[in-house]
Design a protein around this motif. Structure first.
Motif, PDB file in Angstrom:
ATOM      1  N   SER A 143      42.954  16.170  27.991  1.00 45.77           N
ATOM      2  CA  SER A 143      42.359  14.509  28.438  1.00 45.77           C
ATOM      3  C   SER A 143      43.508  13.132  28.079  1.00 45.77           C
ATOM      4  CB  SER A 143      41.213  14.290  28.452  1.00 45.77           C
ATOM      5  OG  SER A 143      40.880  14.432  27.131  1.00 45.77           O
ATOM      6  N   GLY A 144      43.993  11.996  28.486  1.00 47.76           N
ATOM      7  CA  GLY A 144      44.609  11.778  28.089  1.00 47.76           C
ATOM      8  C   GLY A 144      45.707  11.496  28.355  1.00 47.76           C
ATOM      9  N   SER A 158      44.139  13.070  33.121  1.00 46.29           N
ATOM     10  CA  SER A 158      42.650  12.026  33.616  1.00 46.29           C
ATOM     11  C   SER A 158      42.169  11.305  33.627  1.00 46.29           C
ATOM     12  CB  SER A 158      42.041  12.638  32.031  1.00 46.29           C
ATOM     13  OG  SER A 158      42.767  11.562  30.897  1.00 46.29           O
ATOM     14  N   GLU A 159      42.844  10.057  34.424  1.00 47.89           N
ATOM     15  CA  GLU A 159      43.066   9.009  34.770  1.00 47.89           C
ATOM     16  C   GLU A 159      43.271   9.073  36.124  1.00 47.89           C
ATOM     17  OE1 GLU A 159      43.126   6.012  32.992  1.00 47.89           O
ATOM     18  OE2 GLU A 159      43.781   7.348  31.260  1.00 47.89           O
ATOM     19  N   PRO A 177      39.313  17.842  25.909  1.00 50.49           N
ATOM     20  CA  PRO A 177      39.823  16.381  25.352  1.00 50.49           C
ATOM     21  C   PRO A 177      40.849  16.882  23.721  1.00 50.49           C
ATOM     22  CG  PRO A 177      37.129  17.332  24.829  1.00 50.49           C
ATOM     23  CD  PRO A 177      37.564  18.085  24.859  1.00 50.49           C
ATOM     24  N   TYR A 178      41.873  16.028  24.113  1.00 51.41           N
ATOM     25  CA  TYR A 178      43.051  15.692  23.151  1.00 51.41           C
ATOM     26  C   TYR A 178      42.512  16.120  21.353  1.00 51.41           C
ATOM     27  CZ  TYR A 178      47.474  14.682  20.554  1.00 51.41           C
ATOM     28  OH  TYR A 178      48.098  14.867  19.814  1.00 51.41           O
ATOM     29  N   GLY A 179      42.643  17.216  20.989  1.00 52.88           N
ATOM     30  CA  GLY A 179      42.981  17.080  19.204  1.00 52.88           C
ATOM     31  C   GLY A 179      41.842  17.739  19.417  1.00 52.88           C
ATOM     32  N   ASP A 180      40.821  18.727  19.973  1.00 60.69           N
ATOM     33  CA  ASP A 180      39.187  19.099  20.041  1.00 60.69           C
ATOM     34  C   ASP A 180      39.399  20.478  19.509  1.00 60.69           C
ATOM     35  OD1 ASP A 180      36.917  20.135  20.236  1.00 60.69           O
ATOM     36  OD2 ASP A 180      35.927  18.534  21.448  1.00 60.69           O
TER      37      ASP A 180
END
Length: 184
Positions: A143-144, A158-159, A177-180
């Protein structure tokens, strides 16, 4: 310049699509990392590598190379063989250690091609699909992200504003999620 910054901004707002919200700066020239607006106010270009522009401005060597190439063969379709493409392939495969190259015109085009290659590789080399139904590969995306504005690329954004009223979208993307690392 022919127009003031205010005029350039007004003309752009009136006649160009509003797919970006630009900074209120109307640039008319550049040199290296330096940019100037219509009133000759100097800026440092802090947007290098944004989108597809990473060359700086008015670089003499780049201008000369472009002029020299355009004087002999400006733009050649891949429907033909041509020397610049052959030499680019030789140089880039030598640097990268890869067996071949596939040049792109844009970042979104490169992402689209990467998606197609990943899916094809999964189907042919990893046997992801073996049934009577259409292939159902999933690609994990964070996401992002932002990779451009094509239909497939916005499908894994995700936008919601990038997707609204552009469907049907391309299926097959799973968001984490980013970084997860645990989600991955």
């Amino acid at each position: 310049g022919r127009y003031t910054s205010e005029q350039i901004i007004a003309l752009t707002e009136e006649y160009c699509a509003h797919n970006y919200k630009p900074l209120p700066v109307a640039l008319v020239r550049g040199n290296g990392v330096w940019l100037w607006d219509a009133e000759d106010k100097k800026y440092i270009d802090m947007m290098s590598c944004y989108s597809a522009v990473a060359l700086g401005h008015s670089n003499r060597e780049i201008k000369n190379a472009l002029f020299e190439q355009a004087a002999s063969l400006a733009n050649c379709s891949r429907a033909y063989y041509n020397e610049p493409l052959a030499m680019l392939g030789k140089i880039l495969t030598g640097i990268s250690g890869m067996e071949s190259i596939l040049p792109m015109n844009s970042g979104a085009e490169a992402v689209e091609t990467a998606i197609k290659l990943a899916r094809k590789w999964g189907y042919t080399n990893k046997s992801i699909f073996k049934g009577p139904q259409p292939p159902q590969a999933e690609i994990v995306v964070c996401s992002g992200n932002f990779h451009g504005r094509t239909t497939t690329v916005i499908s894994f954004s995700s936008e919601e504003q990038y997707k609204k009223n552009f469907g049907p979208l391309t299926p097959g993307f799973r968001f984490i999620p980013y970084g997860d690392a645990d989600a991955l």
